[in-house]
Design a protein around this motif. Sequence first.
Motif, PDB file in Angstrom:
ATOM      1  N   MET A 154      21.701  14.841  42.991  1.00 57.54           N
ATOM      2  CA  MET A 154      23.059  14.636  42.502  1.00 57.54           C
ATOM      3  C   MET A 154      23.321  13.169  42.195  1.00 57.54           C
ATOM      4  SD  MET A 154      25.168  17.445  44.706  1.00 57.54           S
ATOM      5  CE  MET A 154      26.787  16.823  44.314  1.00 57.54           C
ATOM      6  N   ALA A 155      22.680  12.288  42.938  1.00 62.51           N
ATOM      7  CA  ALA A 155      22.821  10.862  42.647  1.00 62.51           C
ATOM      8  C   ALA A 155      22.246  10.558  41.263  1.00 62.51           C
ATOM      9  CB  ALA A 155      22.107  10.046  43.712  1.00 62.51           C
ATOM     10  N   LYS A 156      21.118  11.232  40.922  1.00 66.45           N
ATOM     11  CA  LYS A 156      20.515  11.049  39.597  1.00 66.45           C
ATOM     12  C   LYS A 156      21.408  11.611  38.501  1.00 66.45           C
ATOM     13  CE  LYS A 156      15.845  11.364  41.423  1.00 66.45           C
ATOM     14  NZ  LYS A 156      15.411   9.960  41.354  1.00 66.45           N
ATOM     15  N   GLY A 157      22.263  12.549  38.892  1.00 62.58           N
ATOM     16  CA  GLY A 157      23.144  13.182  37.930  1.00 62.58           C
ATOM     17  C   GLY A 157      24.089  12.215  37.247  1.00 62.58           C
ATOM     18  N   ALA A 158      24.154  10.980  37.768  1.00 64.17           N
ATOM     19  CA  ALA A 158      24.975   9.977  37.093  1.00 64.17           C
ATOM     20  C   ALA A 158      24.379   9.664  35.733  1.00 64.17           C
ATOM     21  CB  ALA A 158      25.038   8.719  37.949  1.00 64.17           C
ATOM     22  N   ARG A 159      23.102   9.969  35.553  1.00 63.35           N
ATOM     23  CA  ARG A 159      22.435   9.578  34.305  1.00 63.35           C
ATOM     24  C   ARG A 159      22.308  10.723  33.301  1.00 63.35           C
ATOM     25  NH1 ARG A 159      17.191   8.073  35.636  1.00 63.35           N
ATOM     26  NH2 ARG A 159      17.461   8.476  37.841  1.00 63.35           N
ATOM     27  N   GLY A 160      22.889  11.851  33.587  1.00 61.21           N
ATOM     28  CA  GLY A 160      22.811  12.961  32.639  1.00 61.21           C
ATOM     29  C   GLY A 160      23.182  14.257  33.325  1.00 61.21           C
ATOM     30  N   PRO A 161      23.288  15.339  32.584  1.00 61.49           N
ATOM     31  CA  PRO A 161      23.677  16.621  33.177  1.00 61.49           C
ATOM     32  C   PRO A 161      22.568  17.182  34.078  1.00 61.49           C
ATOM     33  CG  PRO A 161      23.761  16.663  30.756  1.00 61.49           C
ATOM     34  CD  PRO A 161      23.045  15.428  31.142  1.00 61.49           C
ATOM     35  N   LEU A 162      22.920  18.155  34.889  1.00 66.56           N
ATOM     36  CA  LEU A 162      21.945  18.878  35.707  1.00 66.56           C
ATOM     37  C   LEU A 162      21.751  20.282  35.136  1.00 66.56           C
ATOM     38  CD1 LEU A 162      23.058  18.116  39.406  1.00 66.56           C
ATOM     39  CD2 LEU A 162      21.338  16.923  38.024  1.00 66.56           C
ATOM     40  N   LEU A 163      20.546  20.826  35.321  1.00 68.31           N
ATOM     41  CA  LEU A 163      20.260  22.200  34.921  1.00 68.31           C
ATOM     42  C   LEU A 163      20.009  23.023  36.184  1.00 68.31           C
ATOM     43  CD1 LEU A 163      19.711  24.142  32.528  1.00 68.31           C
ATOM     44  CD2 LEU A 163      17.298  23.510  32.698  1.00 68.31           C
ATOM     45  N   LEU A 164      20.788  24.099  36.366  1.00 63.21           N
ATOM     46  CA  LEU A 164      20.631  24.966  37.535  1.00 63.21           C
ATOM     47  C   LEU A 164      20.089  26.306  37.055  1.00 63.21           C
ATOM     48  CD1 LEU A 164      24.190  24.301  39.078  1.00 63.21           C
ATOM     49  CD2 LEU A 164      22.121  22.921  39.342  1.00 63.21           C
ATOM     50  N   ALA A 176      19.206  15.115  33.809  1.00 61.29           N
ATOM     51  CA  ALA A 176      18.748  14.215  34.865  1.00 61.29           C
ATOM     52  C   ALA A 176      18.030  14.933  35.998  1.00 61.29           C
ATOM     53  CB  ALA A 176      19.924  13.423  35.417  1.00 61.29           C
ATOM     54  N   GLY A 177      18.114  16.264  36.042  1.00 59.88           N
ATOM     55  CA  GLY A 177      17.439  16.978  37.116  1.00 59.88           C
ATOM     56  C   GLY A 177      17.570  18.477  36.958  1.00 59.88           C
TER      57      GLY A 177
END
Lengths: 272, 272
Positions: free
Chosen positions: A115-125, A148-149
Motif C-alpha cells: 500500500m505504501a507503493k500505491g502512492a506511485r500508481g494504482p493497485l490491481l487486486l 504499483a502492485g
Amino acid sequence: MAIPRHLTMQNPSKAQLRLWSRLDKVKTREETGLFLAEGFKVVQALLESRWDVQALLILEEKKDRWAAFCETLPVSLPLYGLTRKEWKGLTQDVSPEGILAVGITPPRLQLADLMAKGARGPLLLLHEINNPGNLGTLVRTALWFGFAGVVLSQGSVDPLNPKVIRAAMGSIFHVPFLFGADLSKVLPRVKENFHVVGSSVRTGTLPHACGEKTALLLGSESHGLPETLLKLTDEQWHIPRRGVGESLSLPQAAAILMYECVRSAPSRAARP
Amino acid sequence: MAIPRHLTMQNPSKAQLRLWSRLDKVKTREETGLFLAEGFKVVQALLESRWDVQALLILEEKKDRWAAFCETLPVSLPLYGLTRKEWKGLTQDVSPEGILAVGITPPRLQLADLMAKGARGPLLLLHEINNPGNLGTLVRTALWFGFAGVVLSQGSVDPLNPKVIRAAMGSIFHVPFLFGADLSKVLPRVKENFHVVGSSVRTGTLPHACGEKTALLLGSESHGLPETLLKLTDEQWHIPRRGVGESLSLPQAAAILMYECVRSAPSRAARP
C-alpha cells in the motif's frame, strides 16, 4: 585475452537436476524458495530485477548462441551446461531457446509495504485467477499501465508457475506482488487509502478516469467476482456490450479497465 | 413416438473422410468451398448464422451427449457417426467434444456490400494478421462491440483456419467478412465514406469517442502498420504507456481501440 565464459560451464550433479526437474510443482517451489525462468527475454528481465538468481542453465548444443551474453554476466553467477536429455527433464518447450535461470523467491511482501507503493500508481487486486496465461497477461498489462502492485487471492494459480512467468514475459519480477491473500480481509484495509473499483459483468457505471489512489478488483473469466466482494467495493464498472457475443475475454476487459484507471495520469515513462 | 435422431446416423465413405481430413489446408478449403467447425459453441453459432451447413459429424462414443441436440436439427441435415480413429484424422484436439460441422463458405462479399453495412456500425480493417489466435480474438471482440464488418488484407491467415474459428468462438459466421484485400486500394475507397483511424505504436493522438462512420485499421503484433498505409489514414491513435514493458498484446490494444470507437454509440443489444 578474456576467456569466453561459455568455456567455464559446470556439469550439474544428479541431485541438482532432480531438484530443478521438480520446480514445475508448486510444492517444491514453496519448500525450496526456487523457481525456473525460461527463455532469453524472461531471463533478462529476471537479471535486471531486484530478485536474486542462483544459477544459469544453458543447453550445451546452443552454447554458441549465448556465449556473448554469458560474458556480460557477473563471474559469481554459476553457469551449468546441460545435455538435451537433461534439458528435457526441466521443460516441455518443444523448440527450446536453450537458456534458463534458477531464481530465488524474494521474501513475501506485507500488505502495508504494497500500500505504501500505491502512492506511485494504482493497485490491481485479483480474485481466484486460475488460468496461468490470463494471470501472466494481466501482470504484463498492469506493468505497462504503471500499476504499483498486485494482490493475488487464495485459490489462484501460483505466480511462479512456469506458464505464468512465460505469459508475463518477465513482468512478474518487476511488479510488487502479494499472494495467497484473503480479499475479504484485505479489501477493508485497502479501502482506507484507496478508491476500490470492482469489475461487474452485469451492472455498474461506465469506466472513467480516476486518481492514482485507485485499486482495481477483477475476478476470473468464468466466474467473475462474488457478490460478497463486490459489496465491499466503492464503485462497480461495467463495459457495455454494443453488439452480440457472450463476453469479452478477461485480458481484454482488464486492458480496457486498466487503461481507464490511468487515463488522466501523467506518463511516467520516457516516450520513444 | 419420435425416433431419436442419433439412431439415424450414417457411416461416412472413405472419399468423404479423405476430403474432410484435408480441410485443415487452405488450398482444399478454397477448392471445395468447405471448412470444418469444431465444438458445440462453434457449431451452434454456425447453425444460427446465415451460412449453410453440409453435414454434421458426431464422434460415435459421445453420441448420447449430442442426441437431444441432434433432435432439434432439420431432418434434411445429414448426420454422420465417426469412430475415434476416423475422428483423429480430422482434428488435433486431444479431448474432443465430439461434434463437428462441415460448413459451406458463403459467396465472397464485395467492398461495396460491406460499406453499405457500415451504416450500422464501424468497420475493422486488418493488415497481415498471421496469428490465428489473434485474428479469432479480434473478430470476437469486433462482434461484441457491434462492428458491422471486417476487411482482412492479403498475407493474413485464412479466417476459416480451424484455429481462427475456435478462437473466434463462432463469431466469424456473424460478422460480414471481406478477405484477401489489397488495403492500399481499399483504403482510398473506404475513406470516401468513413473516417479512417490507424493504430500507431509510436505517435498519434489519444483514442477518443467518434461517430459510427469510423473504420479502425490495425496491423500485426510484431510489425504494426507500414508507413504506406498509415499515410492513408485520417487520424492515428496511440495508447500511451504509463509504466514499463515492450508492448501491449494486439488483442488487448485492439480491445481498447474498439471500445473507444463505440464509446458514444448507443447500445444496440438488450442489456441483461
